[in-house]
Design a protein around this motif. Structure first.
Motif, mmCIF file in Angstrom:
data_model
loop_
_atom_site.group_PDB
_atom_site.id
_atom_site.type_symbol
_atom_site.label_atom_id
_atom_site.label_comp_id
_atom_site.label_asym_id
_atom_site.label_seq_id
_atom_site.Cartn_x
_atom_site.Cartn_y
_atom_site.Cartn_z
ATOM 1 N N ALA A 1 0.718 -1.377 0.024
ATOM 2 C CA ALA A 1 0.079 0.091 -0.043
ATOM 3 C C ALA A 1 0.911 1.336 -0.195
ATOM 4 O O ALA A 1 0.522 2.084 -0.706
ATOM 5 C CB ALA A 1 -1.148 -0.025 1.273
ATOM 6 N N ARG A 2 1.833 1.126 0.982
ATOM 7 C CA ARG A 2 2.967 2.412 0.793
ATOM 8 C C ARG A 2 3.520 2.610 -0.598
ATOM 9 O O ARG A 2 3.783 3.870 -1.038
ATOM 10 C CB ARG A 2 4.140 2.272 1.889
ATOM 11 N N MET A 3 3.671 1.502 -1.338
ATOM 12 C CA MET A 3 4.316 1.727 -2.638
ATOM 13 C C MET A 3 3.192 1.984 -3.744
ATOM 14 O O MET A 3 3.844 2.382 -4.643
ATOM 15 C CB MET A 3 4.985 0.118 -3.068
ATOM 16 N N GLY A 4 1.916 1.914 -3.318
ATOM 17 C CA GLY A 4 1.225 2.371 -4.226
ATOM 18 C C GLY A 4 0.814 1.103 -5.215
ATOM 19 O O GLY A 4 0.347 1.389 -6.206
ATOM 20 N N ARG A 5 1.014 -0.132 -4.978
ATOM 21 C CA ARG A 5 0.765 -1.218 -5.749
ATOM 22 C C ARG A 5 -0.674 -1.817 -5.231
ATOM 23 O O ARG A 5 -0.525 -3.051 -5.914
ATOM 24 C CB ARG A 5 1.882 -1.931 -5.882
ATOM 25 N N ARG A 6 -1.205 -1.532 -4.461
ATOM 26 C CA ARG A 6 -2.326 -2.539 -4.198
ATOM 27 C C ARG A 6 -3.536 -2.397 -4.940
ATOM 28 O O ARG A 6 -4.167 -2.115 -5.781
ATOM 29 C CB ARG A 6 -2.846 -1.958 -2.654
#
Length: 116
Positions: free
Chosen positions: A111-116
């Protein structure tokens, strides 16, 4: 109407008893005599009794084991039981479980990486 003593079963038991008596008699002859002819004859009798015992055990194995004397349900009782189980409300599924700690950490990282 379960039969625990079938003719084949009682025949096999009777034959086994006779064969054991014959083997015991042959053994007694072997123990009490030193004559080679008597020993050979007793050994042959014991061997023959053993072979017959094997065949009797094979026949006994063909006889089905005795059944329990449990009362059996009638077709009507079986139908009623199946209807009652079908009419029962379905069980509610268990509540969803929280994800494992490793899975929660991985989801947070994604989620922090924006990949969810």
């Amino acid at each position: 109407m379960s039969h625990t003593d079938t003719p084949a079963r009682s025949w096999c038991e009777t034959l086994q008893k006779k064969l054991m008596a014959a083997i015991d008699a042959a053994w007694a002859l072997i123990e009490s005599s030193d004559d080679p002819a008597v020993l050979a004859k007793a050994r042959d009798k014991a061997r023959l009794a053993g072979q017959l015992a094997v065949e009797a055990r094979r026949i006994a194995a063909l006889v089905p084991p005795p059944r329990d004397d449990k009362p059996r349900r009638t077709p009507l009782e079986a139908a009623i039981a199946s209807i009652q189980t079908d009419a029962a409300p379905p069980a509610t599924p268990p509540p969803p479980r929280a994800p494992a700690a490793q899975a929660a950490a991985m989801q947070a990282a994604l989620a922090r990486m924006g990949r969810r």
